[in-house]
Scaffold this motif. Structure first.
Motif, mmCIF file in Angstrom:
data_model
loop_
_atom_site.group_PDB
_atom_site.id
_atom_site.type_symbol
_atom_site.label_atom_id
_atom_site.label_comp_id
_atom_site.label_asym_id
_atom_site.label_seq_id
_atom_site.Cartn_x
_atom_site.Cartn_y
_atom_site.Cartn_z
ATOM 1 N N THR A 8 -0.137 -9.969 2.840
ATOM 2 C CA THR A 8 0.273 -10.040 1.433
ATOM 3 C C THR A 8 0.707 -8.674 0.921
ATOM 4 O O THR A 8 1.724 -8.569 0.221
ATOM 5 C CB THR A 8 -0.873 -10.605 0.567
ATOM 6 N N ARG A 9 -0.022 -7.631 1.269
ATOM 7 C CA ARG A 9 0.349 -6.277 0.825
ATOM 8 C C ARG A 9 1.731 -5.888 1.327
ATOM 9 O O ARG A 9 2.565 -5.382 0.571
ATOM 10 C CB ARG A 9 -0.666 -5.247 1.328
ATOM 11 N N TYR A 10 1.975 -6.088 2.614
ATOM 12 C CA TYR A 10 3.276 -5.746 3.171
ATOM 13 C C TYR A 10 4.378 -6.614 2.568
ATOM 14 O O TYR A 10 5.468 -6.120 2.248
ATOM 15 C CB TYR A 10 3.267 -5.904 4.706
ATOM 16 N N LYS A 12 4.448 -8.087 -0.355
ATOM 17 C CA LYS A 12 4.684 -7.665 -1.746
ATOM 18 C C LYS A 12 5.470 -6.352 -1.801
ATOM 19 O O LYS A 12 6.335 -6.183 -2.664
ATOM 20 C CB LYS A 12 3.360 -7.512 -2.491
ATOM 21 N N ALA A 13 5.165 -5.447 -0.898
ATOM 22 C CA ALA A 13 5.884 -4.173 -0.857
ATOM 23 C C ALA A 13 7.361 -4.405 -0.559
ATOM 24 O O ALA A 13 8.236 -3.820 -1.200
ATOM 25 C CB ALA A 13 5.268 -3.248 0.194
ATOM 26 N N LEU A 14 7.646 -5.284 0.406
ATOM 27 C CA LEU A 14 9.038 -5.602 0.719
ATOM 28 C C LEU A 14 9.713 -6.293 -0.459
ATOM 29 O O LEU A 14 10.866 -5.995 -0.788
ATOM 30 C CB LEU A 14 9.130 -6.481 1.965
ATOM 31 N N GLN A 16 9.039 -5.948 -3.613
ATOM 32 C CA GLN A 16 9.281 -4.944 -4.650
ATOM 33 C C GLN A 16 10.479 -4.058 -4.282
ATOM 34 O O GLN A 16 11.355 -3.808 -5.112
ATOM 35 C CB GLN A 16 8.040 -4.088 -4.857
ATOM 36 N N LEU A 17 10.525 -3.620 -3.037
ATOM 37 C CA LEU A 17 11.627 -2.771 -2.585
ATOM 38 C C LEU A 17 12.964 -3.504 -2.693
ATOM 39 O O LEU A 17 13.937 -2.957 -3.222
ATOM 40 C CB LEU A 17 11.391 -2.327 -1.138
ATOM 41 N N GLU A 20 13.963 -3.860 -6.354
ATOM 42 C CA GLU A 20 14.447 -2.592 -6.910
ATOM 43 C C GLU A 20 15.860 -2.279 -6.448
ATOM 44 O O GLU A 20 16.659 -1.753 -7.205
ATOM 45 C CB GLU A 20 13.504 -1.446 -6.509
ATOM 46 N N PHE A 77 12.262 -2.009 7.432
ATOM 47 C CA PHE A 77 10.954 -2.613 7.150
ATOM 48 C C PHE A 77 10.290 -3.081 8.442
ATOM 49 O O PHE A 77 9.103 -2.836 8.667
ATOM 50 C CB PHE A 77 11.091 -3.786 6.167
ATOM 51 N N LYS A 84 3.401 1.258 11.954
ATOM 52 C CA LYS A 84 2.043 1.194 11.409
ATOM 53 C C LYS A 84 1.098 0.356 12.284
ATOM 54 O O LYS A 84 -0.020 0.053 11.890
ATOM 55 C CB LYS A 84 2.055 0.618 9.984
ATOM 56 N N PHE A 97 5.878 -13.335 3.012
ATOM 57 C CA PHE A 97 7.054 -12.945 2.230
ATOM 58 C C PHE A 97 7.824 -14.189 1.796
ATOM 59 O O PHE A 97 8.249 -14.310 0.652
ATOM 60 C CB PHE A 97 7.963 -12.010 3.033
#
Length: 185
Positions: A8-10, A12-14, A16-17, A20, A77, A84, A97
């Motif tokens: 979920t963190r990854y 959400k980060a994608l 958001q990116l 933007e 990504f 990581k 996602f």
């Protein structure tokens, strides 16, 4: 931290990116392509989960498969996930996602399992009913299961709508057993 939370963190980060950079739709198509590629290849999933295969080799494999087919942001990504050491979770990240993207655009996926192929008219009726039920755009995926005898089952996220004859017979059997049990007592 659970794999669901990490995914979920990854995701959400994608999200958001991509938002933007105003390329969310393109990134969604890219992630769908990568997700389907990983889903359809057991060998690729095995390579990604293998601790023996080095990160650089995994990067090369993914770049060779998807590099020219996806945007730079999507490619970066995927590379970031591997850097990581989260490539074992890539399938979950992409699935998450997809779920978040569908939620954002008010869409839901539904799995329809039936005993026989549904006619176009039946598919249209089912689609209309599910749109009304979910109040969302519905993407339907169909599959067959001859053990259902007749009818169908629809799975939407955690909800199961069972309109199969097998289920109806099970309910009838239970009801008859309860009535018989009441009569005996």
């Amino acid at each position: 931290m659970s794999s669901y939370n990490i995914a979920t963190r990854y995701a959400k980060a994608l999200m958001q990116l991509a938002t933007e950079k105003d390329i969310l739709e393109q990134v969604s198509r890219d992630m769908e392509l990568v997700y389907n590629g990983i889903t359809s290849s057991k060998e690729l999933r095995t390579v990604l989960k293998s601790p023996v295969i080095k990160t650089e080799k995994k990067q090369t494999i993914l770049t060779n498969i998807f590099g020219k087919k996806i945007s730079v942001v999507s490619s970066d990504f995927i590379r970031f996930i591997v850097d990581k050491n989260r490539e074992d979770l890539i399938h979950e990240i992409l699935k998450r996602f997809k779920e978040l993207y569908n939620l954002r655009i008010n869409r839901v996926e539904a799995e329809v399992v039936s005993s026989i192929d549904l006619t176009n008219h039946q598919k249209e009726e089912l689609y209309s009913s599910l749109v009304e039920y979910t109040q969302k755009e519905v993407l339907l995926n169909y599959s067959l299961d001859e053990s259902l005898i007749g009818g169908f089952i629809v799975k939407i996220n955690d909800t199961v709508l069972d309109a199969s004859i097998k289920q109806q017979l099970s309910k009838l059997r239970k009801k008859l057993f309860e009535q018989q049990h009441l009569v005996v007592n």
